[in-house]
Scaffold this active site. Structure first.
Site, PDB file in Angstrom:
ATOM      1  N   ASN A 182       0.811  -1.230   0.000  1.00  0.00           N
ATOM      2  CA  ASN A 182       0.000   0.000   0.000  1.00  0.00           C
ATOM      3  C   ASN A 182       0.841   1.275   0.000  1.00  0.00           C
ATOM      4  OD1 ASN A 182      -2.301  -1.683   0.233  1.00  0.00           O
ATOM      5  ND2 ASN A 182      -1.906  -1.843   2.430  1.00  0.00           N
ATOM      6  N   ARG A 183       2.037   1.166  -0.555  1.00  0.00           N
ATOM      7  CA  ARG A 183       2.962   2.309  -0.647  1.00  0.00           C
ATOM      8  C   ARG A 183       3.385   2.829   0.737  1.00  0.00           C
ATOM      9  NH1 ARG A 183       3.243   0.281  -5.005  1.00  0.00           N
ATOM     10  NH2 ARG A 183       2.831   1.287  -6.996  1.00  0.00           N
ATOM     11  N   LEU A 184       3.216   1.998   1.774  1.00  0.00           N
ATOM     12  CA  LEU A 184       3.652   2.412   3.123  1.00  0.00           C
ATOM     13  C   LEU A 184       5.052   1.845   3.366  1.00  0.00           C
ATOM     14  CD1 LEU A 184       0.319   2.074   5.146  1.00  0.00           C
ATOM     15  CD2 LEU A 184       1.330   4.092   4.075  1.00  0.00           C
TER      16      LEU A 184
END
Ligand SMILES: Cc1cc2nc3c(=O)[nH]c(=O)nc-3n(C[C@H](O)[C@H](O)[C@H](O)COP(=O)(O)O)c2cc1C
Length: 213
Positions: free
Chosen positions: A189-191
């Site tokens: 999640n692009r985290l």
């Protein structure tokens, strides 16, 4: 082709603060070894960004030839564009991109020429063809044709036939003394996980901070 569809999730592994070495050069060593063992292409290639005194940037790929407690060493032509920019402005940035491992390392620091002795030691280990190339290519200058380069190569081969090839005056290494080193690991999640080491001045210690992805 819709470039918007070119995306993938990064989910191999995470990076935890407790796994990090206190010394970022040791952490670099661990990741570098993993990159070398992973089978990805050219793990020692990195992007080197330099800028002129008035801030005009330029970037290119070079090869990392050595790293130690002090910094990162690469070799080049001392009359090239990158060398001219380093002369004007020694602040540089380097980026190791190991995308198959969903990793990058971002480094900022100061570049300084290494000693002539150190450069000569490395020059002597280069393949003969690369040694000759260093003599004949006026790196970053406008030239008329490839034929001119090949002619100069033939002349150099005749002149130096079989003998030892000395290191050109205009060739040598730079050491990048790091000021910040960021380890980036892609996550879901692009985290992504990002940890930046910042040199504490004065003193040998580094401060480690987590950055938002
Ligand atoms: C994989 C790869 C490795 C390279 N390694 C070096 C290197 O170690 N030193 C170097 O001077 N140029 C190297 N080059 C060429 C540079 O990218 C660049 O074209 C050249 O240094 C001139 O850059 P400048 O005009 O910005 O100074 C490499 C290029 C590639 C694609």
């Amino acid at each position: 082709m819709d470039l918007g569809d070119l995306r993938r999730e990064y989910s191999r592994i995470g990076l935890k603060r407790e796994e990090l070495h206190a010394n970022p050069m040791h952490q670099f060593g661990v990741w570098f070894e993993q990159a070398c063992n992973s089978g990805l292409g050219d793990p020692s290639a990195f992007s080197l960004a330099t800028a002129s005194a008035d801030g005009a940037p330029s970037i290119r790929t070079v090869l990392l030839k050595l790293f130690d407690e002090e910094g990162f060493v690469f070799f080049t032509n001392y009359a090239s564009k990158k060398a001219r920019q380093i002369e004007e402005n020694p602040q540089v940035a380097m980026l190791c991109h190991w995308l198959p491992l969903e990793r990058q390392i971002k480094i900022t620091g100061r570049a300084e020429k290494i000693s002539k002795m150190e450069s000569m030691k490395y020059f002597a280990t280069r393949p003969r063809g690369s040694q000759l190339g260093a003599w004949i290519s006026p790196q970053s200058s406008v030239i008329t044709s490839r034929r001119m380069l090949e002619g100069k190569l033939r002349e150099a081969i005749d002149k130096l036939a079989g003998g030892e090839i000395p290191m050109p005056e205009k060739w040598g290494g730079y050491r990048i003394f790091p000021e910040t080193i960021e380890f980036w690991q892609g996550r879901e999640n692009r985290l992504h996980d990002r940890f930046r080491y910042r040199k504490q001045e004065p003193g040998p210690d580094w401060i480690v901070e987590r950055l938002a992805p």
